[in-house]
Scaffold this motif. Structure first.
Motif, short mmCIF file in Angstrom:
data_model
loop_
_atom_site.label_atom_id
_atom_site.label_comp_id
_atom_site.label_asym_id
_atom_site.label_seq_id
_atom_site.Cartn_x
_atom_site.Cartn_y
_atom_site.Cartn_z
N GLU A 155 -7.14 1.82 -2.94
CA GLU A 155 -7.55 0.47 -2.56
C GLU A 155 -6.51 -0.55 -3.00
O GLU A 155 -5.79 -0.35 -3.98
N SER A 156 -6.49 -1.67 -2.29
CA SER A 156 -5.65 -2.80 -2.66
C SER A 156 -6.25 -4.06 -2.07
O SER A 156 -7.16 -3.99 -1.24
N TYR B 225 -10.63 -1.34 6.21
CA TYR B 225 -10.56 -2.69 5.67
C TYR B 225 -11.96 -3.23 5.38
O TYR B 225 -12.94 -2.85 6.02
N TRP C 128 -17.54 1.26 1.72
CA TRP C 128 -17.15 0.45 0.58
C TRP C 128 -18.36 0.31 -0.34
O TRP C 128 -19.50 0.11 0.14
N LEU D 294 -9.72 -6.53 1.64
CA LEU D 294 -9.44 -5.29 0.93
C LEU D 294 -8.96 -4.23 1.91
O LEU D 294 -9.45 -4.16 3.05
N VAL E 63 -12.30 -7.57 -7.80
CA VAL E 63 -12.49 -8.84 -7.10
C VAL E 63 -13.25 -9.77 -8.03
O VAL E 63 -14.32 -9.41 -8.51
N CYS F 281 -7.95 0.04 2.18
CA CYS F 281 -8.08 1.37 1.58
C CYS F 281 -7.21 2.31 2.41
O CYS F 281 -7.54 2.61 3.56
N TYR G 219 -14.39 -3.00 -6.48
CA TYR G 219 -14.72 -2.49 -5.16
C TYR G 219 -14.02 -1.14 -4.94
O TYR G 219 -12.82 -1.01 -5.20
N GLY H 20 -7.50 -6.74 -3.93
CA GLY H 20 -8.38 -7.50 -4.81
C GLY H 20 -7.63 -8.63 -5.49
O GLY H 20 -6.41 -8.76 -5.38
N THR I 198 -10.58 -1.62 -6.89
CA THR I 198 -9.78 -2.84 -6.99
C THR I 198 -10.72 -3.97 -7.41
O THR I 198 -11.83 -4.10 -6.90
#
Length: 129
Positions: A6-7, A80, A36, A20, A125, A22, A94, A9, A123
Motif C-alpha cells: 500500500e501507499s 485504488y 480495503w 490510496l 491515514v 495497493c 488502511y 497515506g 498505510t
C-alpha cells in the motif's frame, strides 16, 4: 498468492482527499477480488470496500459509502481507494487484501478478514479536525 504493498497515506485536514494505492505482484492479480480494511487504535480491523476481479462489482461499508470509491487497474496490477470528504474518524491504518481464491467474489469473505488470502503492510491515514 499475490503480494501487496500500500501507499498514499498521510496527514490531511478534515474535508480533504487522499488516494490510496495497493500494488500487487504476480501475473494473477486480475483474477482476485480485492478489498480495503482499516484499523484505528484500540479498535478491531473493519471492512471498508471491496471490488470484484474485473471491477464490475463493488460494495462498501455504510460509513464510507458515497465518499470512498474503490477501483482497480488490472493492467497496472493496482487497486485504488479514493478517499473524499475525509473525517477525523477515518483516521486509521488502511490495509488492502486479496481474496483467497481466484474468480471468487463473496461479500461474506470480506466480512471475515481471516478468510482472505493476502494482506499488505498498511498505510497510515490521519485526518485532523
Amino acid at each position: 498468492q499475490v503480494q501487496l504493498v500500500e501507499s498514499g497515506g498521510g496527514l490531511v485536514q478534515a474535508g480533504g482527499s487522499l488516494r490510496l494505492s495497493c500494488a500487487a505482484s504476480g501475473r494473477t492479480f486480475s483474477t482476485y477480488a480485492m478489498g480495503w480494511f482499516r484499523q484505528a487504535p484500540g479498535k478491531e480491523r473493519e471492512f471498508v470496500a471491496a471490488i470484484s476481479w474485473n471491477g464490475g462489482r463493488s460494495y462498501y461499508a455504510d460509513s464510507v459509502k458515497g465518499r470512498f470509491p474503490i477501483s482497480r487497474d488490472n493492467a497496472k496490477n493496482t487497486v485504488y481507494l479514493q478517499m473524499n470528504s475525509l473525517k477525523p474518524e477515518d483516521t486509521a491504518v488502511y490495509y488492502c487484501a486479496a481474496a483467497a481464491e481466484p474468480y471468487r467474489y463473496s461479500r461474506s469473505d470480506f466480512k471475515r478478514p481471516g478468510s482472505l488470502g493476502s494482506w499488505g503492510q498498511g498505510t497510515q491515514v490521519t485526518v485532523s479536525s
